[in-house]
Enzyme design. Structure first.
Site, PDB file in Angstrom:
ATOM      1  N   GLU A 167      20.773  41.894   7.487  1.00 28.65           N
ATOM      2  CA  GLU A 167      21.300  42.696   6.378  1.00 28.65           C
ATOM      3  C   GLU A 167      22.794  42.960   6.564  1.00 28.65           C
ATOM      4  O   GLU A 167      23.568  42.912   5.620  1.00 28.65           O
ATOM      5  CB  GLU A 167      20.543  44.028   6.292  1.00 28.65           C
ATOM      6  CG  GLU A 167      19.183  43.903   5.622  1.00 28.65           C
ATOM      7  CD  GLU A 167      18.383  45.190   5.769  1.00 28.65           C
ATOM      8  OE1 GLU A 167      18.393  45.996   4.821  1.00 28.65           O
ATOM      9  OE2 GLU A 167      17.788  45.380   6.847  1.00 28.65           O
ATOM     10  N   GLU A 170      35.097  61.699  35.175  1.00 26.87           N
ATOM     11  CA  GLU A 170      34.697  60.578  34.310  1.00 26.87           C
ATOM     12  C   GLU A 170      34.612  59.299  35.132  1.00 26.87           C
ATOM     13  O   GLU A 170      35.410  59.108  36.041  1.00 26.87           O
ATOM     14  CB  GLU A 170      35.774  60.339  33.235  1.00 26.87           C
ATOM     15  CG  GLU A 170      36.083  61.542  32.395  1.00 26.87           C
ATOM     16  CD  GLU A 170      37.353  61.356  31.554  1.00 26.87           C
ATOM     17  OE1 GLU A 170      37.915  60.240  31.519  1.00 26.87           O
ATOM     18  OE2 GLU A 170      37.772  62.350  30.946  1.00 26.87           O
ATOM     19  N   LYS A 206      35.467  55.739  36.323  1.00 30.95           N
ATOM     20  CA  LYS A 206      36.708  54.975  36.202  1.00 30.95           C
ATOM     21  C   LYS A 206      36.328  53.546  35.839  1.00 30.95           C
ATOM     22  O   LYS A 206      35.819  52.791  36.675  1.00 30.95           O
ATOM     23  CB  LYS A 206      37.494  55.019  37.505  1.00 30.95           C
ATOM     24  CG  LYS A 206      38.826  54.301  37.421  1.00 30.95           C
ATOM     25  CD  LYS A 206      39.687  54.643  38.619  1.00 30.95           C
ATOM     26  CE  LYS A 206      41.099  54.103  38.478  1.00 30.95           C
ATOM     27  NZ  LYS A 206      41.178  52.682  38.182  1.00 30.95           N
ATOM     28  N   ASP A 219      36.489  49.684  35.041  1.00 30.68           N
ATOM     29  CA  ASP A 219      37.308  48.630  35.630  1.00 30.68           C
ATOM     30  C   ASP A 219      37.649  47.612  34.555  1.00 30.68           C
ATOM     31  O   ASP A 219      37.017  46.570  34.431  1.00 30.68           O
ATOM     32  CB  ASP A 219      36.536  47.983  36.781  1.00 30.68           C
ATOM     33  CG  ASP A 219      37.458  47.191  37.682  1.00 30.68           C
ATOM     34  OD1 ASP A 219      38.687  47.286  37.492  1.00 30.68           O
ATOM     35  OD2 ASP A 219      36.957  46.485  38.561  1.00 30.68           O
ATOM     36  N   TYR A 222      39.455  57.707  26.581  1.00 32.27           N
ATOM     37  CA  TYR A 222      39.386  58.878  27.457  1.00 32.27           C
ATOM     38  C   TYR A 222      40.532  59.857  27.280  1.00 32.27           C
ATOM     39  O   TYR A 222      40.601  60.859  27.974  1.00 32.27           O
ATOM     40  CB  TYR A 222      39.299  58.453  28.919  1.00 32.27           C
ATOM     41  CG  TYR A 222      40.340  57.434  29.350  1.00 32.27           C
ATOM     42  CD1 TYR A 222      41.683  57.769  29.413  1.00 32.27           C
ATOM     43  CD2 TYR A 222      39.974  56.133  29.689  1.00 32.27           C
ATOM     44  CE1 TYR A 222      42.638  56.848  29.791  1.00 32.27           C
ATOM     45  CE2 TYR A 222      40.920  55.200  30.077  1.00 32.27           C
ATOM     46  CZ  TYR A 222      42.254  55.562  30.125  1.00 32.27           C
ATOM     47  OH  TYR A 222      43.193  54.648  30.499  1.00 32.27           O
ATOM     48  N   LYS A 271      38.175  56.508  44.542  1.00 37.46           N
ATOM     49  CA  LYS A 271      37.714  55.118  44.606  1.00 37.46           C
ATOM     50  C   LYS A 271      36.442  55.011  45.438  1.00 37.46           C
ATOM     51  O   LYS A 271      36.286  55.702  46.427  1.00 37.46           O
ATOM     52  CB  LYS A 271      38.802  54.246  45.240  1.00 37.46           C
ATOM     53  CG  LYS A 271      40.049  54.097  44.395  1.00 37.46           C
ATOM     54  CD  LYS A 271      39.725  53.326  43.132  1.00 37.46           C
ATOM     55  CE  LYS A 271      40.946  52.899  42.355  1.00 37.46           C
ATOM     56  NZ  LYS A 271      41.675  51.791  42.895  1.00 37.46           N
ATOM     57  N   CYS A 274      61.927  32.269  63.821  1.00 32.70           N
ATOM     58  CA  CYS A 274      61.561  32.378  62.406  1.00 32.70           C
ATOM     59  C   CYS A 274      60.958  31.051  61.940  1.00 32.70           C
ATOM     60  O   CYS A 274      61.583  29.999  62.129  1.00 32.70           O
ATOM     61  CB  CYS A 274      62.800  32.713  61.577  1.00 32.70           C
ATOM     62  SG  CYS A 274      62.468  32.638  59.813  1.00 32.70           S
ATOM     63  N   CYS A 277      63.699  29.502  59.411  1.00 34.08           N
ATOM     64  CA  CYS A 277      65.079  29.102  59.746  1.00 34.08           C
ATOM     65  C   CYS A 277      65.317  29.007  61.247  1.00 34.08           C
ATOM     66  O   CYS A 277      66.443  28.763  61.678  1.00 34.08           O
ATOM     67  CB  CYS A 277      66.069  30.075  59.112  1.00 34.08           C
ATOM     68  SG  CYS A 277      66.023  31.700  59.880  1.00 34.08           S
ATOM     69  N   CYS A 323      63.337  38.526  61.261  1.00 33.07           N
ATOM     70  CA  CYS A 323      64.365  37.499  61.260  1.00 33.07           C
ATOM     71  C   CYS A 323      65.605  38.165  60.681  1.00 33.07           C
ATOM     72  O   CYS A 323      65.584  38.648  59.559  1.00 33.07           O
ATOM     73  CB  CYS A 323      63.924  36.322  60.383  1.00 33.07           C
ATOM     74  SG  CYS A 323      65.281  35.231  59.966  1.00 33.07           S
ATOM     75  N   CYS A 357      68.542  33.349  55.647  1.00 28.68           N
ATOM     76  CA  CYS A 357      67.236  32.705  55.854  1.00 28.68           C
ATOM     77  C   CYS A 357      66.626  32.319  54.503  1.00 28.68           C
ATOM     78  O   CYS A 357      66.475  33.159  53.620  1.00 28.68           O
ATOM     79  CB  CYS A 357      66.310  33.658  56.604  1.00 28.68           C
ATOM     80  SG  CYS A 357      64.604  33.095  56.665  1.00 28.68           S
TER      81      CYS A 357
HETATM   82  S1  IVH Z   1      43.149  58.657  32.844  1.00 23.61           S
HETATM   83  C1  IVH Z   1      47.317  60.037  33.230  1.00 23.61           C
HETATM   84  N1  IVH Z   1      40.589  58.083  32.727  1.00 23.61           N
HETATM   85  O1  IVH Z   1      42.722  53.879  35.589  1.00 23.61           O
HETATM   86  C2  IVH Z   1      45.914  59.634  33.226  1.00 23.61           C
HETATM   87  N2  IVH Z   1      42.089  56.387  33.442  1.00 23.61           N
HETATM   88  O2  IVH Z   1      44.966  54.287  37.712  1.00 23.61           O
HETATM   89  C3  IVH Z   1      45.770  58.192  33.310  1.00 23.61           C
HETATM   90  N3  IVH Z   1      41.043  54.244  33.957  1.00 23.61           N
HETATM   91  O3  IVH Z   1      45.638  52.946  33.889  1.00 23.61           O
HETATM   92  C4  IVH Z   1      44.508  57.594  33.066  1.00 23.61           C
HETATM   93  N4  IVH Z   1      38.981  54.846  33.481  1.00 23.61           N
HETATM   94  O4  IVH Z   1      43.423  51.968  33.151  1.00 23.61           O
HETATM   95  C5  IVH Z   1      41.820  57.638  33.017  1.00 23.61           C
HETATM   96  N5  IVH Z   1      38.312  57.695  32.562  1.00 23.61           N
HETATM   97  C6  IVH Z   1      39.530  57.256  32.840  1.00 23.61           C
HETATM   98  C7  IVH Z   1      39.768  55.925  33.273  1.00 23.61           C
HETATM   99  C8  IVH Z   1      41.079  55.535  33.570  1.00 23.61           C
HETATM  100  C9  IVH Z   1      39.764  53.855  33.883  1.00 23.61           C
HETATM  101  C10 IVH Z   1      42.166  53.402  34.400  1.00 23.61           C
HETATM  102  C11 IVH Z   1      43.307  53.316  33.432  1.00 23.61           C
HETATM  103  C12 IVH Z   1      44.532  53.752  34.166  1.00 23.61           C
HETATM  104  C13 IVH Z   1      44.106  53.623  35.585  1.00 23.61           C
HETATM  105  C14 IVH Z   1      44.812  54.670  36.412  1.00 23.61           C
END
Ligand code: IVH
Length: 670
Positions: free
Chosen positions: A37, A116, A118, A120, A228, A316, A410, A413, A428, A433
């Site tokens: 649809e 939140e 993060k 990737d 975000y 991280k 080195c 060089c 060096c 160089c």
């Molecule tokens: S806040 C000033 N929130 O992480 C605040 N970033 O190292 C900046 N990223 O360039 C970002 N998830 O690409 C924020 N929930 C999240 C995120 C996020 C992924 C990434 C974003 C930023 C990098 C910062």
């Protein structure tokens, strides 16, 4: 009603229906009609628009199918810079982050947070003008990104029109574009069938798709987004990050359902452990968690450092590890002559990326870890960090291992290497160089320098070895014909590279300084120099005394700068660059328009209602400067409790002395 009016009416109805169902499907994951649809509605829209091209609008869903390919991406300036985040690698780092917040704010008032996932993927900015998507751009260097509007429009989870009755004049939204794990697998399966190269991981797939010049290709890629943030929450009367996320969801965006409001750091830590536990079960990749101070008012008080806000941090996940064999060791000559041992590894997949080289840092590290050639070794990769060898697996030794011997000369060089007192690196010291020259050139054109597309390490090596580029002016003398004649280069890559060189001729001052590769002068110092002196001409002629007045520049950096800019060869090189058309730009936001511009503050004693750091940050954000010692330049001395000897000296000099209350008036009035 005329035909045209009929069509206009029907089109409006179709667009509304399609937008509604797209939102249900792509954002809420809760479709209300069948795919068949939906396709019929979409087809009717396309046919009707084809019959009446004058009725096509910028926010019509038909705009999502992609447009004619572009030759290059234009650049877009972000109105407010897109910052990056500092990293935390452990619970202790998070506790330290909170301690810093309390110290900076100088108050025991409890702080609440939003935590939140993060994502990737790739950071993007979406600009809506009166509720209609007008521009989408990449982060770029934080200040200037690439205009990828045509590609952004193909992403179905991004609304082309905001779901608001009274949209603001301008709304700048930030989010992360990504490809789900399932989308990535399907895309790679298809590419394998078509005999195309496979993407290494979902992030690379998303990056490759988003930076396609042909948006019709992008439209076929399974790109998705979570948003975000907004660049100016205060302007929209959002009092907290929690409210920002609610607002974004109301606008029609996808907001990550795993964002949590946390009253205390304990809850933040618990959420981090939770996300770490479920990350492999999520349909998309995350590499950590972002913690943000919830209150927008506190965010504003905390402000930003050179590249990252004080009010947020990225936690991280532990690095991913794998084992492989250390086949050999190469010795790389860096741009300042430091020799870095690099492990050549049997290629191994570490969390989705093939690793065949890893840094061994320096001789002391090799000894400390007791590494030998032919060892089985543990390697790890954390986020964007260069892979490293963690340790040998001693139990797996067979007797075929051999010692790693550092070179005496080195490798490039043959100059005898030296080790300066107090330094771990072998060096060096030959300024001529070739390896150092090549590295310096590659640094200038590379990511930490001017980021000139087409001039990565490989191309630089090629140009250097062919004798085409031996110094920076040589880079700008390259012609399209020079480039096109190189093995592996065609007309098209030569044209693009030449265009990229042209584009790089107006670098921002701080970038240019960082690109020069002056020892001890990285991005942060370069930014300090730009903030204080604002022109290359001034910086070239700085004296030791002027530099000593800049907070954050110590004697080591200062003498390195003086030495660099007193070198005749460097000066000649800079003037050649100038005559080749390189013109360094001082970043706008000229401090001159700001309330405290021209004033230099010196602090002495303890303030009651701010920390020293907050007071300094406030002065800087209002365009003033902060001095670390008394000098003729100081215009205002702020005196708190228990002032030091600076106070009496300031009195002797007849300077204006402000109490804490006076200071508060100055910054609040400004
Ligand atoms: S806040 C000033 N929130 O992480 C605040 N970033 O190292 C900046 N990223 O360039 C970002 N998830 O690409 C924020 N929930 C999240 C995120 C996020 C992924 C990434 C974003 C930023 C990098 C910062």
């Amino acid at each position: 009603m005329s035909d045209l009016e009929d069509a206009r009416c029907r089109l409006a109805g179709l667009r509304e229906q399609i937008n509604f169902h797209a939102h249900r499907y792509y954002v809420l994951d809760d479709p209300a009609i069948s795919d068949g649809e939906y396709d019929r509605l979409f087809q009717e829209l396309l046919t009707l628009e084809e019959e009446h091209p004058s009725l096509v609008t910028a926010d019509s869903p038909s705009q999502r199918v992609g447009a004619e390919p572009l030759a290059v991406f234009n650049t877009v300036e972000h109105r407010l810079p897109m910052l990056s985040l500092e990293n935390a690698f452990s619970d202790d780092d998070l506790v330290a982050f909170q301690d810093r917040l309390y110290r900076f704010l100088n108050s025991p008032e409890p702080i609440s947070y939003v935590a939140e996932p993060k994502l990737d993927g790739l950071a993007v900015e979406l600009v809506y003008v009166k509720g209609i998507l007008s521009t989408g751009s990449t982060r770029g260097d934080g200040w200037t990104g690439e205009d990828i509007t045509a590609n952004i429009k193909t992403i179905p989870a991004i609304p082309l029109r905001l779901n608001l009755d009274e949209p603001p004049g301008i709304l700048e939204i930030r989010g992360e574009v990504f490809i789900s794990k399932a989308g990535f697998r399907k895309l790679n399966d298809q590419r394998a069938q078509d005999g195309e190269n496979l993407f290494a991981n979902p992030r690379n797939a998303a990056a490759g798709s988003l930076r396609q010049l042909d948006s019709r290709i992008t439209a076929k890629r399974p790109l998705d987004i979570f948003v975000y943030g907004i660049s100016d929450p205060d302007g929209l009367k959002c009092k907290s990050q929690t409210e920002v996320l609610e607002f974004l969801a109301r606008c029609g965006f996808k907001v990550n359902p795993l964002a949590r409001s946390c009253r205390h750091l304990d809850e933040v830590l618990a959420h981090f452990h939770h996300l770490r536990g479920i990350r492999h079960d999520l349909p998309y990749e995350i590499d950590g968690m972002v913690v943000k101070v919830d209150s927008v008012q506190l965010q504003q008080r905390l402000g930003t450092k050179a590249r990252s806000p004080r009010w947020a941090i990225a936690c991280k996940f532990q690095a991913v590890q794998a084992t492989t064999t250390l086949l050999d060791v190469e010795f790389q000559v860096g741009r300042t002559g430091a020799i870095t041992p690099v492990a050549i590894l049997e290629p191994v997949n570490v969390g989705g990326v093939t690793v065949s080289r890893a840094t061994l840092h320096n001789e002391d590290e090799i000894r400390r870890k007791d590494l030998k050639k032919n060892d089985r070794v543990l390697v790890q990769r954390a986020g964007d960090v260069i892979p490293e060898v963690v340790a040998p697996i001693k139990d797996a030794r067979t007797g075929n291992e051999s010692a790693i011997v550092m070179p005496e000369k080195c490798p490039a060089c043959e100059t005898q290497l030296t080790r300066r007192e107090g330094e771990v690196a072998l060096r060096c010291e030959n300024l001529q160089c070739p390896a150092q020259k090549l590295r310096a050139l590659a640094h200038f054109a590379g990511k930490s320098g001017l980021d000139i597309e087409g001039f990565g390490m490989r191309s630089m090596e090629q140009l250097f070895e062919a004798g085409l580029v031996t110094d920076l002016p040589g880079l700008y003398r390259l012609t399209e014909a020079d480039l096109a004649a190189l093995p592996g280069w065609g007309e098209k890559s030569a044209t693009n590279a030449r265009a990229a060189l042209e584009k790089s001729k107006t670098p921002v001052l701080s970038r240019f300084i960082a690109a020069l590769g002056i020892r001890y002068v990285g991005e942060v110092t370069a930014q300090l120099l730009e903030d204080h002196f604002r022109s290359l001409e001034k910086i070239i002629h700085l004296t030791e005394e002027e530099l000593s007045e800049v907070e954050g520049i110590g004697p080591q950096v200062s003498s390195s700068l003086i030495e660099f800019f007193h070198n005749e060869r460097i000066l000649a090189m800079l003037s050649s660059l100038q005559s080749l058309g390189v013109s360094v730009q001082s970043r706008e936001e000229s401090v001159s328009g700001k309330p405290l511009s021209g004033r230099v503050f010196l602090f002495t004693g303890t303030l009651g209602s701010f920390s020293r750091s907050e007071a300094k940050a406030r002065v800087k954000s209002l365009g003033g400067q902060v001095a670390s010692a008394l000098s003729r330049k100081v215009t205002d001395v702020v005196c708190g409790e228990k002032p030091g000897s600076k106070l009496s000296k300031a009195r002797d000099l007849g300077l204006a002395i402000l109490s804490e209350d006076d200071f508060k008036m100055v910054i609040n009035r400004s």
